[in-house]
Design a protein around this motif. Structure first.
Motif, PDB file in Angstrom:
ATOM      1  N   UNK A 227       0.811   2.982  60.781  1.00  0.00           N
ATOM      2  CA  UNK A 227       1.174   1.746  60.093  1.00  0.00           C
ATOM      3  C   UNK A 227       2.515   1.885  59.368  1.00  0.00           C
ATOM      4  N   UNK A 228       2.737   3.022  58.750  1.00  0.00           N
ATOM      5  CA  UNK A 228       4.015   3.263  58.083  1.00  0.00           C
ATOM      6  C   UNK A 228       5.151   3.315  59.104  1.00  0.00           C
ATOM      7  N   UNK A 229       4.894   3.921  60.249  1.00  0.00           N
ATOM      8  CA  UNK A 229       5.907   3.989  61.301  1.00  0.00           C
ATOM      9  C   UNK A 229       6.257   2.590  61.806  1.00  0.00           C
ATOM     10  N   UNK A 230       5.228   1.752  62.021  1.00  0.00           N
ATOM     11  CA  UNK A 230       5.492   0.393  62.488  1.00  0.00           C
ATOM     12  C   UNK A 230       6.379  -0.350  61.503  1.00  0.00           C
ATOM     13  N   UNK A 231       6.099  -0.181  60.204  1.00  0.00           N
ATOM     14  CA  UNK A 231       6.882  -0.854  59.178  1.00  0.00           C
ATOM     15  C   UNK A 231       8.330  -0.355  59.175  1.00  0.00           C
ATOM     16  N   UNK A 232       8.519   0.939  59.317  1.00  0.00           N
ATOM     17  CA  UNK A 232       9.875   1.502  59.319  1.00  0.00           C
ATOM     18  C   UNK A 232      10.647   1.069  60.560  1.00  0.00           C
ATOM     19  N   UNK A 233       9.981   0.980  61.703  1.00  0.00           N
ATOM     20  CA  UNK A 233      10.644   0.520  62.925  1.00  0.00           C
ATOM     21  C   UNK A 233      11.132  -0.911  62.752  1.00  0.00           C
ATOM     22  N   UNK A 234      10.281  -1.763  62.209  1.00  0.00           N
ATOM     23  CA  UNK A 234      10.660  -3.164  61.999  1.00  0.00           C
ATOM     24  C   UNK A 234      11.824  -3.268  61.016  1.00  0.00           C
ATOM     25  N   UNK A 235      11.777  -2.472  59.950  1.00  0.00           N
ATOM     26  CA  UNK A 235      12.847  -2.506  58.947  1.00  0.00           C
ATOM     27  C   UNK A 235      14.169  -2.027  59.561  1.00  0.00           C
ATOM     28  N   UNK A 236      14.117  -0.940  60.312  1.00  0.00           N
ATOM     29  CA  UNK A 236      15.343  -0.403  60.909  1.00  0.00           C
ATOM     30  C   UNK A 236      15.930  -1.378  61.930  1.00  0.00           C
ATOM     31  N   UNK A 237      15.059  -2.001  62.742  1.00  0.00           N
ATOM     32  CA  UNK A 237      15.534  -2.971  63.725  1.00  0.00           C
ATOM     33  C   UNK A 237      16.154  -4.185  63.044  1.00  0.00           C
ATOM     34  N   UNK A 238      15.571  -4.619  61.936  1.00  0.00           N
ATOM     35  CA  UNK A 238      16.102  -5.762  61.204  1.00  0.00           C
ATOM     36  C   UNK A 238      17.463  -5.432  60.605  1.00  0.00           C
ATOM     37  N   UNK A 239      17.618  -4.195  60.133  1.00  0.00           N
ATOM     38  CA  UNK A 239      18.881  -3.788  59.511  1.00  0.00           C
ATOM     39  C   UNK A 239      20.058  -3.914  60.476  1.00  0.00           C
ATOM     40  N   UNK A 240      19.843  -3.590  61.744  1.00  0.00           N
ATOM     41  CA  UNK A 240      20.942  -3.587  62.709  1.00  0.00           C
ATOM     42  C   UNK A 240      20.881  -4.788  63.646  1.00  0.00           C
TER      43      UNK A 240
END
Length: 397
Positions: A117-130
């Motif tokens: 769940x933490x990984x999914x959240x970080x992936x979404x955040x990183x994708x949104x950043x770029x």
């Protein structure tokens, strides 16, 4: 964010004799700082980056990230890349072709065993950043070069590393995309404040992105300073040539003035060409150079070398030289002109606004080239600044 300390880093490659790629290099990087390693191919910048990443094993030296020693050759410490808490963005993107964008971005998180769940959240955040959140279900082959590079950047940031390493990440993009991704990267660093080391041979990238620039030569740092200081006050002739002062004129002292070494010059006061070689007339009288120097090299940027018709007298503060046009190309608001001055070929940018004569410049045409004394920088025979003022500090020279 992490403080980075590199001490006495040396890397040799086998051969006869062995090639020294990095030569006793030391560097400290503050938390949140964006350092650019700038230099030509073979200067050691990529090898330095790979030693930081753990992809090369140095022969000597120490590297610490924050309070963790990741390399100590004498102490036999050498943590592998997956133990160094770094992110890396490669020149070739290096995306897994059989994985979706989501899985590519999440790959470092899986190797670090981050909870799902933490990984999914970080992936979404990183994708949104770029700005690639809409691409998460695509495969790399379905993406443009700019989109692939943004995915590679998201992957480098997803694990929230202590240090992000960039190995010429923009060089495979076309000019428009390169400017766009560079601007996005600059904005992203301003927002997140991650510590970064960025390798490039492109001075425009270095000036735009770096908090400090480390200009490298033969495995050492020739100058370490802010982009403004490196651009305005290159400490050595090597740095000046690499940072855009591509024009070089060799001068030697004669009496109280200077003559152009190797060919005919022009009288600064009259603008008349010398008919009997450079030794017969002075190119310039006083220049901001100590009298102890007998030879100097003048360094100029193309837009600081001005052209005017051969019969026209330049301003009194200018150093004038008889020149011949070798080539002239239309550059939009200016003409890009190559001129021959004695044994030297120099580049000039002749503005077209208000100077229609520049449009008709042709090969073999005689012109006068001139520059303002304070627009040039002067270097001695050893390549060090030759000036009455204190030069910028050179490091590792």
């Amino acid at each position: 964010m992490s403080h980075v300390r590199i001490e006495g880093l040396t890397k040799r490659f086998a051969g006869k004799p062995p090639a020294v790629a990095v030569d006793d290099l030391s560097l400290e990087i503050e938390p949140g700082e964006f350092i650019v390693l700038l230099g030509p191919s073979g200067c050691g910048k990529t090898t330095t980056l790979r030693c930081l990443a753990g992809l090369e094993t140095p022969d000597e030296g120490r590297i610490s990230l924050g309070d963790q020693m990741v390399l100590d050759v004498r102490g036999k410490v050498n943590l592998p890349p997956n133990k160094r808490r770094i992110g890396m963005v490669f020149q070739s993107y290096a995306l897994w072709p059989h994985m979706t964008v989501r899985r590519n971005i999440g790959y470092p998180l899986r190797t670090r065993r981050v909870a799902r769940e933490q990984a999914r959240r970080r992936i979404d955040e990183a994708a949104e950043l770029v700005d690639c959140a809409a691409l998460l279900d695509r495969y790399p082959a379905q993406l443009s070069g700019g989109q692939q590079q943004r995915v590679a950047l998201a992957r480098g940031l997803a694990a929230q590393p202590d240090l992000v390493l960039f190995d010429e990440p923009l060089s495979n993009l076309d000019a428009r995309l390169r400017d766009q991704v560079r601007a996005q990267l600059h904005e992203l660093h301003a927002r997140l404040g991650f510590t970064a080391v960025f390798v490039t041979h492109d001075q425009s990238e270095a000036l735009a992105l770096g908090d400090r620039l480390a200009i490298m030569k033969a495995g050492r740092i020739e100058q370490l300073d802010t982009p403004e200081r490196v651009f305005e006050e290159p400490a050595t002739e090597y740095v000046a040539g690499f940072i855009g002062m591509s024009n070089r004129l060799p001068l030697r002292r004669q009496g109280t003035g200077w003559i152009l070494a190797g060919g005919p010059g022009t009288n600064e006061q009259t603008g008349e060409a010398s008919s009997s070689g450079g030794a017969s007339r002075p190119v310039a009288d006083e220049l901001p150079v100590p009298r102890s120097h007998s030879e100097i090299a003048v360094r100029l940027r193309p837009d600081d070398l001005r052209l005017c018709p051969a019969e026209e007298k330049p301003p009194a503060h200018g150093v004038a030289l008889a020149a011949e046009v070798v080539d002239a190309q239309f550059g939009g608001r200016h003409m890009d002109v190559v001129v021959a001055i004695a044994d030297s070929r120099l580049h000039a940018q002749a503005p077209l606004t208000g100077k229609p004569w520049a449009r008709s410049l042709a090969r073999g045409q005689r012109v006068t080239a001139w520059f303002a004394k304070d627009a040039a920088l002067y270097y001695d025979a050893d390549g060090a600044r030759a000036t009455a003022h204190a030069p910028a500090a050179a490091v590792g020279a």
